[in-house]
Motif scaffolding. Sequence first.
Motif, PDB file in Angstrom:
ATOM      1  N   ARG A 449       0.827  -1.206   0.000  1.00 11.96           N
ATOM      2  CA  ARG A 449       0.000   0.000   0.000  1.00 11.96           C
ATOM      3  C   ARG A 449       0.866   1.262   0.000  1.00 11.96           C
ATOM      4  O   ARG A 449       0.586   2.223  -0.738  1.00 11.96           O
ATOM      5  N   ILE A 450       1.910   1.259   0.823  1.00  2.52           N
ATOM      6  CA  ILE A 450       2.793   2.421   0.896  1.00  2.52           C
ATOM      7  C   ILE A 450       3.516   2.624  -0.427  1.00  2.52           C
ATOM      8  O   ILE A 450       3.679   3.760  -0.902  1.00  2.52           O
ATOM      9  N   ASN A 451       3.939   1.539  -1.052  1.00  2.00           N
ATOM     10  CA  ASN A 451       4.603   1.658  -2.353  1.00  2.00           C
ATOM     11  C   ASN A 451       3.682   2.281  -3.399  1.00  2.00           C
ATOM     12  O   ASN A 451       4.098   3.127  -4.201  1.00  2.00           O
ATOM     13  N   ALA A 452       2.418   1.860  -3.403  1.00  3.28           N
ATOM     14  CA  ALA A 452       1.457   2.427  -4.348  1.00  3.28           C
ATOM     15  C   ALA A 452       1.260   3.920  -4.090  1.00  3.28           C
ATOM     16  O   ALA A 452       1.191   4.725  -5.033  1.00  3.28           O
ATOM     17  N   PHE A 453       1.165   4.280  -2.816  1.00  4.63           N
ATOM     18  CA  PHE A 453       1.048   5.708  -2.466  1.00  4.63           C
ATOM     19  C   PHE A 453       2.252   6.489  -2.968  1.00  4.63           C
ATOM     20  O   PHE A 453       2.113   7.578  -3.544  1.00  4.63           O
ATOM     21  N   LEU A 454       3.451   5.946  -2.778  1.00  6.71           N
ATOM     22  CA  LEU A 454       4.665   6.642  -3.207  1.00  6.71           C
ATOM     23  C   LEU A 454       4.695   6.804  -4.727  1.00  6.71           C
ATOM     24  O   LEU A 454       5.143   7.840  -5.235  1.00  6.71           O
ATOM     25  N   CYS A 455       4.209   5.809  -5.458  1.00  2.41           N
ATOM     26  CA  CYS A 455       4.173   5.916  -6.921  1.00  2.41           C
ATOM     27  C   CYS A 455       3.292   7.088  -7.361  1.00  2.41           C
ATOM     28  O   CYS A 455       3.677   7.876  -8.242  1.00  2.41           O
ATOM     29  N   VAL A 456       2.112   7.197  -6.769  1.00  2.00           N
ATOM     30  CA  VAL A 456       1.223   8.315  -7.099  1.00  2.00           C
ATOM     31  C   VAL A 456       1.873   9.643  -6.708  1.00  2.00           C
ATOM     32  O   VAL A 456       1.834  10.625  -7.463  1.00  2.00           O
ATOM     33  N   TYR A 504      17.072  22.735 -26.390  1.00  2.00           N
ATOM     34  CA  TYR A 504      17.796  21.482 -26.158  1.00  2.00           C
ATOM     35  C   TYR A 504      18.225  21.365 -24.702  1.00  2.00           C
ATOM     36  O   TYR A 504      18.123  20.296 -24.086  1.00  2.00           O
ATOM     37  N   LYS A 505      18.716  22.454 -24.155  1.00  2.00           N
ATOM     38  CA  LYS A 505      19.177  22.429 -22.763  1.00  2.00           C
ATOM     39  C   LYS A 505      18.026  22.212 -21.788  1.00  2.00           C
ATOM     40  O   LYS A 505      18.193  21.561 -20.749  1.00  2.00           O
ATOM     41  N   SER A 506      16.865  22.733 -22.128  1.00  2.00           N
ATOM     42  CA  SER A 506      15.724  22.641 -21.213  1.00  2.00           C
ATOM     43  C   SER A 506      15.213  21.216 -21.061  1.00  2.00           C
ATOM     44  O   SER A 506      14.425  20.937 -20.153  1.00  2.00           O
ATOM     45  N   ALA A 507      15.632  20.297 -21.946  1.00  2.00           N
ATOM     46  CA  ALA A 507      15.172  18.909 -21.853  1.00  2.00           C
ATOM     47  C   ALA A 507      15.941  18.114 -20.800  1.00  2.00           C
ATOM     48  O   ALA A 507      15.496  17.043 -20.401  1.00  2.00           O
ATOM     49  N   ILE A 508      17.086  18.631 -20.340  1.00  2.00           N
ATOM     50  CA  ILE A 508      17.972  17.849 -19.476  1.00  2.00           C
ATOM     51  C   ILE A 508      17.310  17.513 -18.141  1.00  2.00           C
ATOM     52  O   ILE A 508      17.172  16.335 -17.770  1.00  2.00           O
ATOM     53  N   VAL A 509      16.905  18.530 -17.399  1.00  2.00           N
ATOM     54  CA  VAL A 509      16.355  18.294 -16.054  1.00  2.00           C
ATOM     55  C   VAL A 509      15.035  17.508 -16.106  1.00  2.00           C
ATOM     56  O   VAL A 509      14.859  16.540 -15.354  1.00  2.00           O
ATOM     57  N   PRO A 510      14.061  17.860 -16.987  1.00  2.00           N
ATOM     58  CA  PRO A 510      12.830  17.060 -17.041  1.00  2.00           C
ATOM     59  C   PRO A 510      13.077  15.590 -17.365  1.00  2.00           C
ATOM     60  O   PRO A 510      12.407  14.707 -16.806  1.00  2.00           O
ATOM     61  N   VAL A 511      14.038  15.301 -18.253  1.00  2.00           N
ATOM     62  CA  VAL A 511      14.303  13.900 -18.606  1.00  2.00           C
ATOM     63  C   VAL A 511      14.896  13.161 -17.406  1.00  2.00           C
ATOM     64  O   VAL A 511      14.540  12.005 -17.133  1.00  2.00           O
ATOM     65  N   LEU A 514      11.965  12.526 -15.067  1.00  2.00           N
ATOM     66  CA  LEU A 514      11.127  11.426 -15.562  1.00  2.00           C
ATOM     67  C   LEU A 514      11.831  10.084 -15.376  1.00  2.00           C
ATOM     68  O   LEU A 514      11.192   9.086 -15.040  1.00  2.00           O
ATOM     69  N   SER A 515      13.137  10.060 -15.588  1.00  9.14           N
ATOM     70  CA  SER A 515      13.887   8.814 -15.403  1.00  9.14           C
ATOM     71  C   SER A 515      13.817   8.349 -13.955  1.00  9.14           C
ATOM     72  O   SER A 515      13.639   7.152 -13.677  1.00  9.14           O
ATOM     73  N   LEU A 516      13.949   9.293 -13.025  1.00 16.91           N
ATOM     74  CA  LEU A 516      13.875   8.940 -11.603  1.00 16.91           C
ATOM     75  C   LEU A 516      12.472   8.450 -11.241  1.00 16.91           C
ATOM     76  O   LEU A 516      12.313   7.488 -10.477  1.00 16.91           O
ATOM     77  N   ILE A 517      11.444   9.118 -11.779  1.00 22.01           N
ATOM     78  CA  ILE A 517      10.067   8.696 -11.505  1.00 22.01           C
ATOM     79  C   ILE A 517       9.835   7.279 -12.029  1.00 22.01           C
ATOM     80  O   ILE A 517       9.274   6.422 -11.334  1.00 22.01           O
ATOM     81  N   VAL A 518      10.279   7.031 -13.259  1.00 23.72           N
ATOM     82  CA  VAL A 518      10.081   5.705 -13.866  1.00 23.72           C
ATOM     83  C   VAL A 518      10.828   4.636 -13.077  1.00 23.72           C
ATOM     84  O   VAL A 518      10.274   3.571 -12.764  1.00 23.72           O
ATOM     85  N   TYR A 519      12.074   4.918 -12.737  1.00 19.37           N
ATOM     86  CA  TYR A 519      12.856   3.922 -12.001  1.00 19.37           C
ATOM     87  C   TYR A 519      12.241   3.656 -10.628  1.00 19.37           C
ATOM     88  O   TYR A 519      12.069   2.498 -10.220  1.00 19.37           O
ATOM     89  N   LEU A 524       9.088  -0.018  -7.183  1.00 16.56           N
ATOM     90  CA  LEU A 524       8.113  -0.197  -6.110  1.00 16.56           C
ATOM     91  C   LEU A 524       6.904  -1.030  -6.519  1.00 16.56           C
ATOM     92  O   LEU A 524       6.357  -1.771  -5.700  1.00 16.56           O
ATOM     93  N   ALA A 525       6.474  -0.910  -7.797  1.00 20.01           N
ATOM     94  CA  ALA A 525       5.231  -1.598  -8.180  1.00 20.01           C
ATOM     95  C   ALA A 525       5.182  -1.983  -9.644  1.00 20.01           C
ATOM     96  O   ALA A 525       4.086  -2.166 -10.195  1.00 20.01           O
ATOM     97  N   GLY A 526       6.315  -2.118 -10.305  1.00 20.50           N
ATOM     98  CA  GLY A 526       6.324  -2.529 -11.692  1.00 20.50           C
ATOM     99  C   GLY A 526       5.606  -1.539 -12.592  1.00 20.50           C
ATOM    100  O   GLY A 526       5.568  -0.332 -12.315  1.00 20.50           O
ATOM    101  N   PHE A 527       5.032  -2.045 -13.678  1.00 19.11           N
ATOM    102  CA  PHE A 527       4.322  -1.165 -14.603  1.00 19.11           C
ATOM    103  C   PHE A 527       3.048  -0.597 -13.975  1.00 19.11           C
ATOM    104  O   PHE A 527       2.546   0.443 -14.403  1.00 19.11           O
ATOM    105  N   TYR A 528       2.534  -1.264 -12.965  1.00 15.26           N
ATOM    106  CA  TYR A 528       1.398  -0.706 -12.222  1.00 15.26           C
ATOM    107  C   TYR A 528       1.809   0.599 -11.551  1.00 15.26           C
ATOM    108  O   TYR A 528       1.055   1.579 -11.535  1.00 15.26           O
ATOM    109  N   GLY A 529       3.033   0.624 -11.025  1.00  9.41           N
ATOM    110  CA  GLY A 529       3.542   1.836 -10.393  1.00  9.41           C
ATOM    111  C   GLY A 529       3.702   2.971 -11.382  1.00  9.41           C
ATOM    112  O   GLY A 529       3.408   4.135 -11.057  1.00  9.41           O
ATOM    113  N   ILE A 530       4.146   2.661 -12.601  1.00  7.71           N
ATOM    114  CA  ILE A 530       4.290   3.706 -13.614  1.00  7.71           C
ATOM    115  C   ILE A 530       2.924   4.264 -13.994  1.00  7.71           C
ATOM    116  O   ILE A 530       2.738   5.479 -14.154  1.00  7.71           O
TER     117      ILE A 530
END
Length: 835
Positions: A449-456, A504-511, A514-519, A524-530
């Motif tokens: 449950r906590i993992n699912a909360f953290l994903c959201v 081009y430079k502005s894409a660095i931080v968002p990517v 997003l990489s940290l969010i995906v990882y 925590l919950a596989g593709f369900y977490g994503i």
Amino acid sequence: KPSLEHEWRGICMQISLLIAAVAAVAAEPPWYQKTWYPYLFDCSDSADWRDQYDSACSAHSANECDVETRSACPQTCGLCTPSSPKMVIATPPIMAAAVAFLFIAYLYVRIDAFPTGAEVGLARVDELSLKIKSGARQFLETEYAYLAVFVVGLALTLFFLFYLTEDENAYTIALSVSLSFVTGATLSASAGWWGMMVATDGNAKTTAACAGDRANGVPGSLNAGLNVAFSTGAVMGFAVVGLGLAGVSTAYVVLCSIYGDDDQALVMQCLAGFGFGASSIALFARVAGGIYTKAADVGADLVGKVEAGIDEDDPHNPAVIADNVGDNVGDVAGMGSDLFGSFGEASCAALLVGASSPMIVAAGWGALMFPLTVSGVGIVVCLITNFVATDLSPVRKEADIERVLKTQLLVSSLLMTPCVYGLAVALLPSATCGGCTGGFYIGSICSSRINAFLCVAFGLWGGCLIGFVTEYYTSFSYSPVKEVANACRTGAATNIIYGLALGYKSAIVPVFLLSLIVYGAHTLAGFYGIALAALGMLSTLATCLAIDVYGPVCDNAGGIAEMCELHPSVREKTDALDAAGNTTAAIGKGFAIGSACLVGLALFGAFVTRLNDTGAKVTVDLLDPLTFAGLLVGSMLPYWFSAMTMKSVGKAANEMVIEIKRQFDANPNLLIPNHPDRPDYDTCIKISTDASLQEMIAPGALVMLSPVLCGVCFGTRCVTGLLAGAIASSVQMAISSSNTGGAWDNAKKYISKGAMDAVIGEEEPETVDNTGKVQTKKSQIFKAAVTGDTVGDPLKDTSGPALNILMKLMAIISVVFADVFLAVNKGDGLIASWL
């Protein structure tokens, strides 16, 4: 006799109330019986349930869940424990949708209370607003007529493709997928239409609120203008989430009643058709709307500002009405359909992947509907937050506007966080035995449950960070845009070079974010977490969309004030409101791109999950030559797509420029300030309409046919590579395109507001008049900025936003056609099997 506007408002209010009433009744339909849904029971009923579903379970009690029993009967170990949720019914999402529609009715009453132009002695304001509304309505009616043929044709194609499969329920499945597709497409188009209608009403009232009633001594105010514009945007925001939540929830309940809860994989396959329909309409709405608005905008800028020396909103500019119409069909209707698609697809992905977990399925409707319940609570949170802008924090000066709008985003995120935690603890299962004690399995991952909360939460707060990074690179309050503006001193070429580098430079931080969010979410919950992270980013969609639509409404209000030649103080107020809208719109674009990436990846996971559910063991192996080949082609598709949309804008803009020049040559009086002659607006509207509808077909066909041809010809391995490449490439290109165009736009605004007048006066003394005032818009520096803005227009408003849909639509098409791909040489494709 009541005006057309009042009649329309009355109809919309009646529709809202009717939908709310139907949703309330549908929350617990008469056919919804406990015997139809066997896992809506207390643990004392578990023996009966085990007898129905697995004879192996009947020999064991909940306290005997050893390794052997858990393998045979995972639902028992996940559900029949004292800590599992009790009887939960799936009414909260539909009830939340009903709340959204009731709140829309309240917003209509609120907007209706503000005076029209005629009521404050400015009848011309209403006339121009009606002309803009008529043009926007004419465009959407024509576009939707084309799309109706497309929807019917594709629905019939889907029906025959699924009917020809070897499944024993082929007819029912084919009908379900087709009707789901039509439902999603219809609601997506409705969301765009609803937003456009209310936006074209709100623009005139925003102008009137900023002008005030001078005859009766009532001054215009920033706070009144913000209230009208934000309430107008809120109608759009709540309409999108209300229609989306009601549509997905109702479709899910109906499909469960047809196929039964024990076949969730089949239910989700049919439900994917809903997301497919929603995104199909969104793609054409975004592309056509973007081509329309930018053809008019580029023409108005090039001929009006650069050559003729008149503003784009000057009533003598032939493209001025088309430009204002474009703001509504592109930035409002197109955006509404786009985010409706994101919402529907994220919900479908989360439901599909969640249904692949036997422990979530066994825990009942509460656990299965957790993703939709999060969205439902988001509606209530956004409803509460709405009053911060309109009642609790009044605007007294220009600096307050941006603060109030940003506060909306932060307050909604803060309120949403504890709500998600409570929902996760209350609804998701927690096993008391087996290898995942205290949690539940998603595939091979033991989540909780906590993992699912953290994903959201990752998605919720990650979206905020991406939005504020986007603002940093596109707002003239910060150094990057000021550097671009300063580059205009040496001409348009250096301005363009600096703008491209910024994008081009502005894409660095968002990517990286997003990489940290995906990882984090996948760990925590596989593709369900994503999928949950994507829904987290969209959980405050009603507020984000209200702020997004607020911008075009204020932009239109300023254009109407200019065309009506109102007192300069009115334009100053609308420009102040619009400036804040441009800043917060950048935040909204960051949300949209980030959520599109996560939705696309979640649907990619749903595609792989669907393939595995059918017995095909699919893994994504980049060393496989077919997968890598698909990756290369997928990475190329965003460039091909962008080239097509950019060229379409160029072709339409070229026709617009020729027409505007023709009208100026035919009637030189149009170049005389304050002359009563007016241009032929309708011809420019027709040019934009015809061009956008013709040019939307090829880019749409590219996106929709690519995964189908890839899957049929080269098999599922190639499709996995295609999707991975398209998502990875699209997100970078969408960020850089949107931010480059946004930076050029705001660099022009930074110069036009006089921030560089001292530099212009020193370097171009011929621009200083007899009173010592710098004529900014006659300088070469300003013209260089206009050139950059013109180049950036199709990047930020056509290609960039449409790439969001490319990421999602290709993935949802793959989910819908998964069984078709597998039917061709067992998933190896026609051509690949010969290689």
